[in-house]
Design an enzyme around this catalytic site. Structure first.
Site, PDB file in Angstrom:
ATOM      1  CB  SER B 340     -26.831 -14.960  25.606  1.00  0.00           C
ATOM      2  OG  SER B 340     -26.775 -13.865  25.609  1.00  0.00           O
ATOM      3  CG  ASP B 379     -26.445  -7.170  19.156  1.00  0.00           C
ATOM      4  OD1 ASP B 379     -27.422  -8.185  18.464  1.00  0.00           O
ATOM      5  OD2 ASP B 379     -25.745  -7.161  19.635  1.00  0.00           O
ATOM      6  CG  HIS B 385     -23.592  -9.459  15.924  1.00  0.00           C
ATOM      7  ND1 HIS B 385     -24.174  -8.696  16.875  1.00  0.00           N
ATOM      8  CD2 HIS B 385     -22.080 -10.052  16.666  1.00  0.00           C
ATOM      9  CE1 HIS B 385     -24.176  -9.631  17.679  1.00  0.00           C
ATOM     10  NE2 HIS B 385     -22.808 -10.227  17.971  1.00  0.00           N
TER      11      HIS B 385
END
Lengths: 378, 638
Positions: B340, B379, B385
């Site tokens: 990330s 995810d 999210h």
């Protein structure tokens, strides 16, 4: 330096007063020059021996022996020498035979005879015996020699020369041939025969190369022709000697300051290559002095020869003088690279016993011939 | 006989013949003597200079003198590489009767290792009899131990020498590198004359890169040697009188090497090494305003002193074959999926290429599928999210947002954009060994796969590239370098370790200018701002992935966490850290810069198999804390 002229009891001696008393006889110019050369040689040798007084002393002992031979022979009237010549020649020939059978081996060659108290090289004595024998042979024959005489003389010269060459010791063999040959030449060998012999020699050289020369002898000749081919091997001696001579220049590096010699780059520096040590430390001027002294010796010898009264003394004195020059020339020319490296010492300077004794014996005979001629003169 | 005696001998005739011959001989003698003298004149007058030089060359031996190697300082002047006097145990072969017995006795005193004996016998045997052979370096205590017994060891001696010493040991080994014995491979590339007296040469790191500057120039001393090469007089210890065979000697002292000042801040370096003590991975800290590398740590590390002091072959093999590879420079050559940490770059790429607006929302259900495909790209948060815009997608590290963004951007634009930040190429750091990593593209796939079905770029590969997985590989220094460009709003500098050179002779210091490289100057300032705010949020907002560790800092940092998968979890399976073998656990990454408003330091941390970014963030925190504590300390002093 009045040793040469010591002549005690002269007033009571003479040809008319019965058998002559012993009379010390010596050629003064010869003696003085010899002492100068030997003195100079000692100075050079001291440096060449690495400033080792002990080693120089040993050489001094040899000189003492050589001077002994000189003084003894100087007293002997030449006609005794002539009488003894065949015996002497036969004796040395016998020694050579002994060496062939039972000699000491040194540096790959069988040259030495161990007599218990001293080792000696009989081939050295041949340098005297051969010219003496040739001179003896020609003494009561008329000069110039005939062809048949020539044949006999060739045998006198070549038999010992070949024996020495088989030891193998090419250098000494050639010097023996040279001394015998010089005697023959002085005896009046005709120029025509000389030319024919020369031609034969030139033709025989290749045969000699193929059949007679050993590998190390061939290597020396090849190295002489092209020293740079093997700078660390066979060519090393010659190259280092050239460097030593050249770096000496006109005035030299000074006594005991020769780097080539003292740092051990120069091989055989106290024996065959001592001339290079002198060249390095005393320069061209030093060499010219030495060469001058040598030429005086040769000149004095030739003068004595020219004054000599009979064939034997004449031929012997002439040959001794000329061979002395040959030794000087062969050694110096070898050291400066004009001739191949052959084991010939620098006369009167190089360390070493037998050659010194024969040389001084030769000069002793010269002195005798010079000193006794008046007694025989009419 | 009687008849022959009667034949007449013409005495006068014979005398004349003889004298003629003598005269001819005299002429020949004069001629030969003239030849001889001509030869002597040629040698001693005309060839005098050449032969004289040869004779000098014969007698003179040139002993090379080693220059003193330059020192290495950190940016604050702390010594990080120096030369310490040492005692060397030396052997003089010709004075030793029984080498084997002598070595055995030295082993008995504990001065030599029995395992080294064969090697030493070979070493001694390869030298000439009068040459001094260094056997080993001795510390003070062992030198003293030998000194009192010296009389029992003819041919063995101790002498002073210099040994390279790194006072920080393994702390900065991968940046500074080390020196080692000159190898045959080294001999092929160096100026052998200049190394005639040197035994060591830089092998890695700064020691190698700046070898020429550090080494200096060799000096020499002329010595007189004999034909066997023995030195007769040493002008340094005895006065040469300038005369005779030992005279006229020349000495040129060596020129010492230059001292180097590095960008490293050993305080930061120490903090990073300390923080990394129990993990494997790398830390790179940089100043974004000039490319200075403030810290460069690769763990596990090694003690470079062992190389300069002489490492046995067995020890070197052990070090080289250690399964954790301590000699491997992870900071430069370790290639890791960025995970990330790539997201701020791709977010900026989305804004810049108008693939996405700052406030465009994406619904994250916890997984993503390409149209018409059933494969689910998950995810990290299984429950998703919810609705996220770019800011939250960075702060919370939403994967689904980036799967979508990646598809919008396409692999070609991703590639172009990432390369502008230096990914896929070296950072220009001045030590060797950088890997260029991988920025995948269609072209890259075509070139790097042999089977034609593998050479095609698949849409799914674009998806995972959006979260820094798949083919993408970066090095820790590339991460620090890329984040520096991000922090400096597109200003870029080549990474550098060397900032100053001090002349070893006149002590003049030359400070090198930072080297600016191709800037990224076409980005809308507002776009920079969006990304910067989001990265600030990572550490400053309660939902941020770095908040827990970073929020208490007394400076504002901006950052991004990352987790790089080493092990692919099967569809519908759960990744359970405890069940996975340690070497297959996720790498933890964290990049940060601080202060957020005016970045002065960038940190990139990679923790191998750390299980996730939670292993990396505390390390960055310690590095940043130390940096600012040091700055504060300096500020208080003034």
């Amino acid at each position: 330096m009045s040793l040469g002229s010591i002549d005690w009891d002269r007033s009571r001696s003479g040809p008319l007063h019965g058998p002559p008393r012993f009379q010390f006889s010596c050629d003064t110019p010869l003696l003085v020059t010899l002492l100068l050369v030997i003195g100079l040689g000692f100075i050079v040798l001291y440096s060449a021996l690495g400033a080792d007084a002990g080693k120089l002393m040993r050489q001094g002992v040899r000189f003492a022996a050589a001077f002994g031979a000189f003084f003894v022979l100087a007293q002997i009237p030449p006609h005794y020498l002539r009488t003894w010549t065949p015996w002497f020649y036969t004796f040395v020939l016998g020694l050579l035979l002994l060496v062939m059978v039972n000699g000491e081996i040194g540096k790959g060659a069988q040259r030495w005879l161990n007599l218990g108290f001293v080792t000696m090289q009989p081939s050295e004595f041949m340098k005297l015996a051969v010219p003496m024998m040739v001179a003896w042979f020609m003494h009561d024959r008329s000069l110039p020699p005939r062809l048949s005489h020539l044949f006999v003389m060739a045998v006198i010269v070549l038999v010992p020369a070949l024996m020495i060459e088989r030891q193998p010791d090419l250098g000494t063999a050639l010097l023996v041939v040279a001394s015998g040959g010089l005697t023959i030449l002085l005896a009046g060998l005709s120029v025509r025969i000389l030319a024919v012999l020369g031609l034969i020699g030139v033709c025989a050289a290749p045969l000699h190369w193929v059949f007679a020369m050993s590998d190390y002898q061939k290597a020396r000749v090849l190295t002489f022709l092209n020293p740079e081919s093997d700078p660390l091997g066979a060519g090393y001696n010659g190259i280092q000697a050239k460097i030593a001579i050249g770096s000496g220049g006109l005035f030299g590096k000074g006594w005991l300051n020769g780097t080539q010699a003292h740092l051990e780059f120069l091989p055989e520096r106290s024996t065959d290559f001592v001339f290079a040590v002198m060249a390095e430390e005393f320069g061209l001027l030093g060499l010219l002095l030495l060469l001058t002294l040598y030429l005086i010796l040769v000149g004095r010898g030739l003068y004595i020869a020219a004054q000599a009264q009979d064939t034997f003394t004449r031929l012997l004195a002439g040959t001794l003088s000329l061979t002395f020059f040959v030794y000087v020339f062969v050694n110096t020319a070898m050291v400066c690279g004009l001739l191949p490296v052959v084991g010939v010492p620098l006369p009167l300077v190089s360390a070493g016993g037998t050659s010194m004794v024969t040389l001084m014996a030769g000069f002793g005979m010269l002195a005798a011939i010079g000193g006794h001629r008046k007694l025989l003169a009419p | 006989m009687a008849i022959r005696n009667l034949s007449l001998k013409d005495h006068w005739q014979e005398q004349r013949l003889f004298v003629t011959r003598i005269l001819v001989a005299t002429v020949i003698i004069v001629g030969l003597t003239a030849v001889l003298i001509a030869r002597l004149v040629q040698l001693q007058i005309f060839e005098y200079e050449r032969l004289s030089e040869l004779s000098q060359g014969n007698r003179l031996h040139i002993e090379p003198l080693a220059p003193t190697r330059g020192l290495i300082f950190d940016r604050n002047g702390l010594i990080i590489a120096e030369n310490l006097p040492t005692w060397q145990l030396v052997a003089i072969p010709e004075q030793i009767d029984d080498l084997e017995a002598t070595l055995a006795q030295l082993e008995g005193l504990g001065l030599l290792e029995p395992t080294a004996r064969d090697g030493l016998i070979e070493l001694v045997g390869s030298h000439r009899g009068f040459e001094r052979v260094t056997l080993i370096n001795l510390d003070e205590e062992r030198a003293a131990k030998f000194a009192v017994r010296r009389h029992r060891f003819p041919g063995i001696d101790i002498q002073e020498g210099l040994v390279r010493h790194y006072p920080f040991g393994d702390i900065a080994a991968h940046a500074i590198g080390y020196v080692g014995s000159i190898s045959t491979a080294d001999l092929g590339v160096i100026d052998r004359a200049n190394y005639a007296a040197s035994s060591h040469i830089g092998k890695t790191g700064i020691e190698r890169s700046y070898e020429d500057a550090l080494h200096g120039r060799v000096g020499f001393r002329q010595q007189v040697v004999n034909a066997r090469g023995r030195v007769l007089l040493d002008p340094a210890t005895e006065a040469a009188d300038g005369q005779g065979i030992l005279g006229g000697l020349e000495t040129r002292w060596p020129t010492p090497g230059n001292n180097l000042v590095l960008a490293l801040d050993m305080r930061v370096q120490l903090a990073a090494a300390e923080a990394m003590k129990n993990v494997r991975g790398a830390v790179v800290a940089m100043d974004p305003s000039n490319g200075d590398v403030l810290a460069l740590v690769s763990q596990p590390s090694f003690d470079p002193n062992r190389f300069s002091e002489g490492l046995s072959r067995a020890d070197f093999v052990a070090l080289n074959e250690d399964s954790y590879r301590p000699l491997f420079n992870r900071a430069l050559a370790g290639r890791y999926p960025p995970g990330s940490t790539i997201k701020p770059f791709l977010g900026l790429a989305g804004l810049h290429n108008e693939s996405v607006g700052e406030h465009d929302e994406v619904f994250c259900p916890g997984h993503f599928s390409l149209p018409g495909q059933t494969h689910r790209y998950r995810d990290w948060r299984p429950q998703g999210h919810g609705n996220v815009e770019l800011h939250d997608a960075i702060v919370q590290s939403c994967d689904v947002y980036y799967y979508k963004l990646a598809v919008e951007l396409g692999i070609d634009r991703m590639e172009t954009f990432l390369k502008r930040f230096g990914f896929g190429s070296v950072t220009g750091l001045d030590i060797a060994g950088e890997s260029i990593g991988v920025v995948p593209s269609r072209e890259w796939k075509r070139r790097n796969f042999s089977r034609s079905e593998d050479q095609v770029w698949f849409p799914g590969e674009t998806v995972i590239a959006g979260i820094g997985q798949g083919f993408t590989l970066v090095t820790p220094i590339q991460l620090a370098h890329g984040v520096s460009a991000l922090a400096a709003r597109g200003e870029r500098y080549a990474a550098r370790l060397l900032i100053g050179t001090e002349n070893g002779v006149n002590r003049e210091v030359f400070w090198a200018d930072p080297q600016a490289i191709e800037p990224i100057n076409d980005i809308d300032p507002e776009h920079w701002q969006v990304i910067h705010e989001a990265m600030k949020g990572v550490t400053g907002e309660p939902a941020g992935s770095g908040y827990r560790v970073m929020s208490s800092a007394n400076y504002t940092a901006a950052g991004k966490t990352g987790t790089a998968q080493v092990y692919s979890v099967a569809q519908d399976a759960e990744y359970d850290e405890d069940e996975v073998d340690e070497s297959l656990r996720d790498h933890g990454l964290f990049v940060a810069y601080a202060p957020a408003e005016d970045p002065r330091i960038v940190v990139a941390v990679v923790v191998e198999n750390g299980g996730g970014s939670s292993a990396a963030v505390p390390i960055a925190r310690q590095v940043l804390d130390r940096f600012f504590a040091a700055e504060e300390y300096v500020a208080r002093q003034h």
